[in-house]
Design an enzyme around this catalytic site. Structure first.
Site, mmCIF file in Angstrom:
data_model
loop_
_atom_site.group_PDB
_atom_site.id
_atom_site.type_symbol
_atom_site.label_atom_id
_atom_site.label_comp_id
_atom_site.label_asym_id
_atom_site.label_seq_id
_atom_site.Cartn_x
_atom_site.Cartn_y
_atom_site.Cartn_z
ATOM 1 C CD GLU A 159 -3.386 3.007 -5.587
ATOM 2 O OE1 GLU A 159 -4.077 2.473 -5.208
ATOM 3 O OE2 GLU A 159 -2.579 2.849 -4.772
ATOM 4 C CG HIS A 166 -3.473 -0.556 -6.622
ATOM 5 N ND1 HIS A 166 -3.515 0.089 -5.179
ATOM 6 C CD2 HIS A 166 -3.544 -2.651 -6.745
ATOM 7 C CE1 HIS A 166 -4.218 -0.979 -4.604
ATOM 8 N NE2 HIS A 166 -3.798 -2.484 -4.657
ATOM 9 N NE ARG A 188 -3.843 -0.894 -0.187
ATOM 10 C CZ ARG A 188 -4.154 -2.648 -0.680
ATOM 11 N NH1 ARG A 188 -3.915 -3.027 -1.389
ATOM 12 N NH2 ARG A 188 -5.787 -3.281 -0.631
HETATM 13 O O1 LIG Z 1 -4.700 -3.831 -3.324
HETATM 14 C C1 LIG Z 1 -5.347 -4.863 -3.820
HETATM 15 C C2 LIG Z 1 -6.139 -5.860 -2.691
HETATM 16 O O2 LIG Z 1 -5.776 -5.030 -1.393
HETATM 17 O O3 LIG Z 1 -7.145 -6.620 -3.330
#
Ligand SMILES: O=CC(=O)O
Length: 323
Positions: free
Chosen positions: A270, A289, A241
């Site tokens: 993001e 991401h 993250r």
């Molecule tokens: O980042 C993606 C998730 O947490 O599934």
């Protein structure tokens, strides 16, 4: 009949599963963009028994209060839970389901890909080809660093960290070390990894992989002091993250040569503003991401998320229950 609000159109098979339930009313946000927080608030005020959300939806106290005692379950199509106020759910008896395991392989593969692309300067090299800056072969042009023979440090040894470690063993790494609040003997044994304190991991690793969840304890876990502890040759990868890293400190570390390069699949915020300083650096590669973004994985994540929400509204055990 229980009512479920679903915050996005799901991949086809999971969508069909959701829509084939005769005993549930399903209300679904069909926009490509995430549902706005106002609209979500209105939906829960109208009364819902279950919520199926993405990591773009904040499940906070205001929302839970608006939902009231009718809400039984929040199912998120993610493994990460930082968008959900867990204690507030717990206090109200609202179950939380997530989608662990479904995305482990996809995230591990992307992490290795990002590591190679960052260490071997894929983006910079491809840019040079496209802009006509590809010179005749020369011994040191576009040299980067390889994985074999390196010390790898994994911050946070959950299922994803272990899956990355397993794959990296095949690259002939010298050793794997990890840091986590407590040693994890079973997980670490499978990849012959040694538990070390975070400062030791930072100062001895050639490759540093962030694989821990975002919690109050890990927010800005990696900042100026931590970058200063890393080797100038370190390759730093974050597929966890964005806010685990102090991004301003990362920009400085990359600019000053405190570390060699960074590969990020996650940023703060993001989407990242295209004018971000991170994008002006040759030694930083940013992906949007996409670690779990394979069709197979997204179908699986959505299937488990649907199963979780259906089980929750029917007062049955969830397939993957967090609380
Ligand atoms: O980042 C993606 C998730 O947490 O599934």
């Amino acid at each position: 009949m229980p009512k479920i609000f679903v915050s996005r159109t799901l991949p086809p098979r999971a969508q069909a599963l959701l829509r084939s339930q005769p005993d549930c009313i399903v209300v679904q946000w069909e926009g490509e963009e995430p549902v706005s927080s106002d609209r979500l608030l209105q939906e829960v005020k109208d009364g819902v028994d279950g919520l199926l959300v993405m990591l773009t939806e904040k499940i906070d106290e205001e929302l839970l209060d608006a939902a009231g005692s009718r809400l039984k379950v929040v199912s998120t199509m993610s493994v990460g839970l930082d968008h959900i106020n867990k204690p507030a759910c717990q206090a109200r008896g609202v179950l939380i389901g997530n989608t662990p395991d479904t995305l482990t392989a996809a995230v591990a593969e992307l992490t290795i890909g990002l590591l190679i692309a960052t260490g071997r300067r894929f983006a910079e090299a491809a840019r040079a080809v496209m802009t006509g800056e590809w010179p005749k072969w020369s011994p040191l042009w576009m040299c980067g660093s390889q994985i074999s023979g390196k010390v790898v440090g994994i911050v946070g040894l959950g299922a994803i960290g272990v899956a990355i470690g397993e794959r990296l063993r095949g690259f002939g790494v010298a050793s794997i070390i990890y840091s986590s609040p407590n040693p994890k003997p079973t997980a670490s044994a499978s990849i012959s990894a040694t538990h070390v304190p975070l400062p030791t991991l930072l100062s001895t690793s050639d490759i540093i992989l962030l694989c821990c969840p975002l919690t109050p304890a890990t927010r800005h876990l990696i900042s100026t002091k931590e970058f200063a502890q890393m080797k100038p040759s370190a390759i730093f990868i974050n597929t966890a993250r964005g806010p685990i890293v102090d991004q301003a400190a990362l920009v400085q570390a990359l600019r000053n040569g405190t570390i060699a390069a960074a590969g990020l699949d996650v940023t703060d915020p993001e989407p990242l503003d295209p004018s971000s300083d991170l994008l002006k650096l040759d030694n930083c590669l940013v992906l949007p991401h996409i670690a779990s973004a394979t069709l197979e994985t997204r179908e699986e994540m959505a299937r488990v998320a649907v199963e979780n929400v259906l089980a929750g509204v029917r007062r049955r055990p969830l397939t993957a229950q967090v609380l």
